[in-house]
Scaffold this motif. Sequence first.
Motif, PDB file in Angstrom:
ATOM      1  N   LYS A  43       0.802  -1.216   0.000  1.00 52.63           N
ATOM      2  CA  LYS A  43       0.000   0.000   0.000  1.00 52.63           C
ATOM      3  C   LYS A  43       0.843   1.279   0.000  1.00 52.63           C
ATOM      4  O   LYS A  43       0.352   2.337  -0.404  1.00 52.63           O
ATOM      5  CB  LYS A  43      -0.924   0.025   1.237  1.00 52.63           C
ATOM      6  N   GLU A  44       2.092   1.195   0.434  1.00 50.55           N
ATOM      7  CA  GLU A  44       2.894   2.402   0.616  1.00 50.55           C
ATOM      8  C   GLU A  44       4.301   2.207   0.068  1.00 50.55           C
ATOM      9  O   GLU A  44       4.918   1.164   0.292  1.00 50.55           O
ATOM     10  CB  GLU A  44       2.953   2.748   2.110  1.00 50.55           C
ATOM     11  N   VAL A  45       4.783   3.230  -0.656  1.00 49.98           N
ATOM     12  CA  VAL A  45       6.151   3.217  -1.178  1.00 49.98           C
ATOM     13  C   VAL A  45       6.884   4.427  -0.597  1.00 49.98           C
ATOM     14  O   VAL A  45       6.397   5.563  -0.696  1.00 49.98           O
ATOM     15  CB  VAL A  45       6.176   3.274  -2.720  1.00 49.98           C
ATOM     16  N   CYS A  46       8.053   4.165   0.010  1.00 45.81           N
ATOM     17  CA  CYS A  46       8.844   5.234   0.619  1.00 45.81           C
ATOM     18  C   CYS A  46      10.054   5.547  -0.267  1.00 45.81           C
ATOM     19  O   CYS A  46      10.916   4.684  -0.472  1.00 45.81           O
ATOM     20  CB  CYS A  46       9.328   4.827   2.015  1.00 45.81           C
ATOM     21  N   PHE A  47      10.088   6.775  -0.766  1.00 45.57           N
ATOM     22  CA  PHE A  47      11.264   7.239  -1.505  1.00 45.57           C
ATOM     23  C   PHE A  47      12.124   8.033  -0.519  1.00 45.57           C
ATOM     24  O   PHE A  47      12.105   9.265  -0.489  1.00 45.57           O
ATOM     25  CB  PHE A  47      10.845   8.109  -2.690  1.00 45.57           C
ATOM     26  N   GLU A  48      12.848   7.291   0.324  1.00 48.92           N
ATOM     27  CA  GLU A  48      13.720   7.880   1.331  1.00 48.92           C
ATOM     28  C   GLU A  48      15.077   7.190   1.258  1.00 48.92           C
ATOM     29  O   GLU A  48      15.164   5.994   0.967  1.00 48.92           O
ATOM     30  CB  GLU A  48      13.115   7.734   2.730  1.00 48.92           C
ATOM     31  N   ASN A  49      16.136   7.935   1.539  1.00 46.92           N
ATOM     32  CA  ASN A  49      17.485   7.392   1.396  1.00 46.92           C
ATOM     33  C   ASN A  49      17.654   6.082   2.161  1.00 46.92           C
ATOM     34  O   ASN A  49      18.171   5.081   1.630  1.00 46.92           O
ATOM     35  CB  ASN A  49      18.513   8.413   1.881  1.00 46.92           C
ATOM     36  N   GLU A  50      17.232   6.078   3.422  1.00 45.03           N
ATOM     37  CA  GLU A  50      17.417   4.881   4.254  1.00 45.03           C
ATOM     38  C   GLU A  50      16.638   3.706   3.707  1.00 45.03           C
ATOM     39  O   GLU A  50      17.141   2.566   3.679  1.00 45.03           O
ATOM     40  CB  GLU A  50      16.973   5.196   5.681  1.00 45.03           C
ATOM     41  N   GLN A  51      15.413   3.961   3.223  1.00 45.12           N
ATOM     42  CA  GLN A  51      14.577   2.885   2.709  1.00 45.12           C
ATOM     43  C   GLN A  51      15.049   2.379   1.347  1.00 45.12           C
ATOM     44  O   GLN A  51      14.631   1.317   0.895  1.00 45.12           O
ATOM     45  CB  GLN A  51      13.130   3.372   2.598  1.00 45.12           C
ATOM     46  N   MET A  52      15.930   3.138   0.686  1.00 43.25           N
ATOM     47  CA  MET A  52      16.479   2.709  -0.601  1.00 43.25           C
ATOM     48  C   MET A  52      17.941   2.280  -0.461  1.00 43.25           C
ATOM     49  O   MET A  52      18.638   2.089  -1.445  1.00 43.25           O
ATOM     50  CB  MET A  52      16.358   3.838  -1.625  1.00 43.25           C
ATOM     51  N   ASP A  53      18.397   2.154   0.790  1.00 41.23           N
ATOM     52  CA  ASP A  53      19.747   1.696   1.090  1.00 41.23           C
ATOM     53  C   ASP A  53      20.811   2.621   0.478  1.00 41.23           C
ATOM     54  O   ASP A  53      21.782   2.181  -0.119  1.00 41.23           O
ATOM     55  CB  ASP A  53      19.951   0.267   0.574  1.00 41.23           C
ATOM     56  N   LEU A  54      20.569   3.940   0.636  1.00 43.54           N
ATOM     57  CA  LEU A  54      21.506   4.948   0.151  1.00 43.54           C
ATOM     58  C   LEU A  54      21.979   5.806   1.313  1.00 43.54           C
ATOM     59  O   LEU A  54      21.236   6.014   2.288  1.00 43.54           O
ATOM     60  CB  LEU A  54      20.828   5.849  -0.895  1.00 43.54           C
ATOM     61  N   PRO A  55      23.204   6.309   1.266  1.00 40.39           N
ATOM     62  CA  PRO A  55      23.712   7.178   2.345  1.00 40.39           C
ATOM     63  C   PRO A  55      22.778   8.373   2.556  1.00 40.39           C
ATOM     64  O   PRO A  55      22.231   8.935   1.593  1.00 40.39           O
ATOM     65  CB  PRO A  55      25.078   7.631   1.832  1.00 40.39           C
ATOM     66  N   SER A  56      22.599   8.771   3.787  1.00 40.77           N
ATOM     67  CA  SER A  56      21.650   9.839   4.114  1.00 40.77           C
ATOM     68  C   SER A  56      22.054  11.195   3.542  1.00 40.77           C
ATOM     69  O   SER A  56      21.211  12.081   3.378  1.00 40.77           O
ATOM     70  CB  SER A  56      21.507   9.958   5.635  1.00 40.77           C
ATOM     71  N   SER A  57      23.337  11.363   3.202  1.00 37.35           N
ATOM     72  CA  SER A  57      23.810  12.658   2.703  1.00 37.35           C
ATOM     73  C   SER A  57      23.616  12.833   1.188  1.00 37.35           C
ATOM     74  O   SER A  57      23.748  13.940   0.670  1.00 37.35           O
ATOM     75  CB  SER A  57      25.296  12.841   3.034  1.00 37.35           C
ATOM     76  N   GLU A  58      23.339  11.747   0.511  1.00 38.10           N
ATOM     77  CA  GLU A  58      23.236  11.837  -0.944  1.00 38.10           C
ATOM     78  C   GLU A  58      21.883  12.395  -1.383  1.00 38.10           C
ATOM     79  O   GLU A  58      20.854  12.124  -0.774  1.00 38.10           O
ATOM     80  CB  GLU A  58      23.440  10.455  -1.587  1.00 38.10           C
ATOM     81  N   ARG A  59      21.920  13.185  -2.457  1.00 35.75           N
ATOM     82  CA  ARG A  59      20.700  13.681  -3.081  1.00 35.75           C
ATOM     83  C   ARG A  59      20.234  12.668  -4.120  1.00 35.75           C
ATOM     84  O   ARG A  59      21.040  12.153  -4.899  1.00 35.75           O
ATOM     85  CB  ARG A  59      20.935  15.038  -3.720  1.00 35.75           C
ATOM     86  N   VAL A  60      18.920  12.449  -4.171  1.00 36.04           N
ATOM     87  CA  VAL A  60      18.383  11.370  -4.991  1.00 36.04           C
ATOM     88  C   VAL A  60      17.453  11.931  -6.074  1.00 36.04           C
ATOM     89  O   VAL A  60      16.620  12.799  -5.807  1.00 36.04           O
ATOM     90  CB  VAL A  60      17.620  10.347  -4.125  1.00 36.04           C
ATOM     91  N   HIS A  61      17.616  11.402  -7.292  1.00 39.70           N
ATOM     92  CA  HIS A  61      16.757  11.766  -8.428  1.00 39.70           C
ATOM     93  C   HIS A  61      16.012  10.522  -8.873  1.00 39.70           C
ATOM     94  O   HIS A  61      16.622   9.544  -9.318  1.00 39.70           O
ATOM     95  CB  HIS A  61      17.600  12.316  -9.576  1.00 39.70           C
ATOM     96  N   VAL A  62      14.682  10.561  -8.753  1.00 41.28           N
ATOM     97  CA  VAL A  62      13.839   9.433  -9.144  1.00 41.28           C
ATOM     98  C   VAL A  62      13.396   9.653 -10.585  1.00 41.28           C
ATOM     99  O   VAL A  62      12.624  10.573 -10.879  1.00 41.28           O
ATOM    100  CB  VAL A  62      12.622   9.312  -8.207  1.00 41.28           C
TER     101      VAL A  62
END
Length: 585
Positions: A43-62
């Motif tokens: 039911k829910e998708v999280c586009f968050e660094n931690e939930q995508m196994d990425l460092p918290s400091s990185e900027r993410v482009h979906v």
Amino acid sequence: MKNMYWTKKQDGISFYIRNDSHRIINRYINSFVDDIYVEPGVKEVCFENEQMDLPSSERVHVSLYSVMKQFPDVERLKIGRNIMNMDINNFMFPNVKEVIVDPGNPTYISGEMLVSDASSGRTLLNAFCRAERDTLDLDGISRIKANALAGTYARNFINCHKLYHVGTRLKGSVKGSAIQLNPSLFMIDDKIVIGHLLLMVNNDSKYIHLTEDIHFINDGVDFKNIETVSISSINQLEQLRHSRNLNRVLIEDTGRMDFYGLSINRLVSPSMYLDVSDKNPYYFSYNGIIYSKDKKHLILCTNRQAECVDVCDGTQKIEKNAFSGCANLKTISIPDSVTEIDDEAFYGCTSLESVNLGTNVQHIGNNTFSGCYSVKDITFHDGLEEIGDCAFKKCNLHEVHIPKSVKRMGAQSLPDCIHDIYVAEDYPQDIILSFVSTYNNACKTCFLHIENYGDVCVPAELSLESVEFINLQFNLHNLDKDFTNTLYKYAMSVEGKQCAAILVYNKTKQEEVGKYLRRAGKSIVQKFIWNRDESALIEFIQTGLLTDKTLKSTLDSISDKNMPTVSAYILKKIGESEDTTSFRL
């Protein structure tokens, strides 16, 4: 470490990361999400660094817009603080009802739809696939991005008062929505209006009226086949300038309008023209030309396609910028009732060839015909009093007759190419400045033909000091032949002196000028040979100033220059000279 990999931190959700895209952009490390898989039932998708196994400091482009997958069970999206770009299509998550954004995210805001927030306003990015019974709340939204409504069948839009733009082109902005699939459901009086924004019109209609509450017109609205679009206020013209296939626009405004202040020419596209309602007590219009109600003032020509215009009889003044930029205009007929043509009235009418000024024009303003490259002839009538600065600059006039009635001619009022100017004995003040520039040397050598005095050759390439001195002498009417016949001496270059002197000698046969040309004969000949100017060389030989010795030298110089006409002419001249000498002996 793999360059590209799938990561599965959330239950039932996998993200495909391009690890080779971990690079520095604007001093930040950036990661890119190129694909996604969501298991049924999630039911829910999280586009968050931690939930995508990425460092918290990185900027993410979906970047999932082109991914042709659909996850209908997802109802909620969560967007983390470092998600800089969310590029998705409505069909990937068609049933999303809620978007939750981390308060620290600078780009997006929470709500029922995906919305970006910037200093320029809020933009709807994804409405997802709303059902027909749903209501779209556009509160605070000023723009709708292209394809943001794709798959949306909702018919009810509320809180649309801030909306002013939908997509880059209509078909892209509402593609796949109910508006595109069944526009008749949204049509009221042959147009679709959302809030204060005109989105679409019925192209089967011949007449469309834009009411006062329409403040914005979407880019690319197509008015094809519509004969007349009427607007309630002249201010709506600003919004129409990016529309397509406009023809006649009727202004229903009944008040006074500042046509010049609004820069109407900038707002009128080449294919359209303006008319004013008959109910307006201040203006009258005919075929896109707007007059004052009493027709004494021609205010503006908005018909850019017009090639021939006859100004209405009874008109007294053609206003500033009235025909400016009418590039198709070829012929203008001005009636005898006109007494004044204001500044820049025909500025930049590049196709204008024929100008009938009328017999009673007294004032021609600054830059009135400037840039009318095709104007080759014009007749000034007695009664004309003033010709403004640069009035005919860059026209193609070579000869003009200035009436005795003219009292003032502005600086550079005549074009650089002018060759013959005919004036009365009591010529206007600053006559020299009317065709000689004090800040460039583009002007050509010109003859000033003064009634009861004679011809004066004014050379090209005069210095500022020389222009001012010569103009002063003319203003003082302090003229004598010794001065006017030697103006060639004021030319800055040797070539300028020589060209002017030849013209003066051909007119006056003055002995002093002839002596100067004899002394400079060889250099003049060599210059013409170097420039391969046969006509100028023959003209110089025709003066009879060259000796047989110089003629024979010239013949030798051109022997390998392929100038047969000059050679034949020199041989003829030498033969005539020898025959004359033999006869005298």
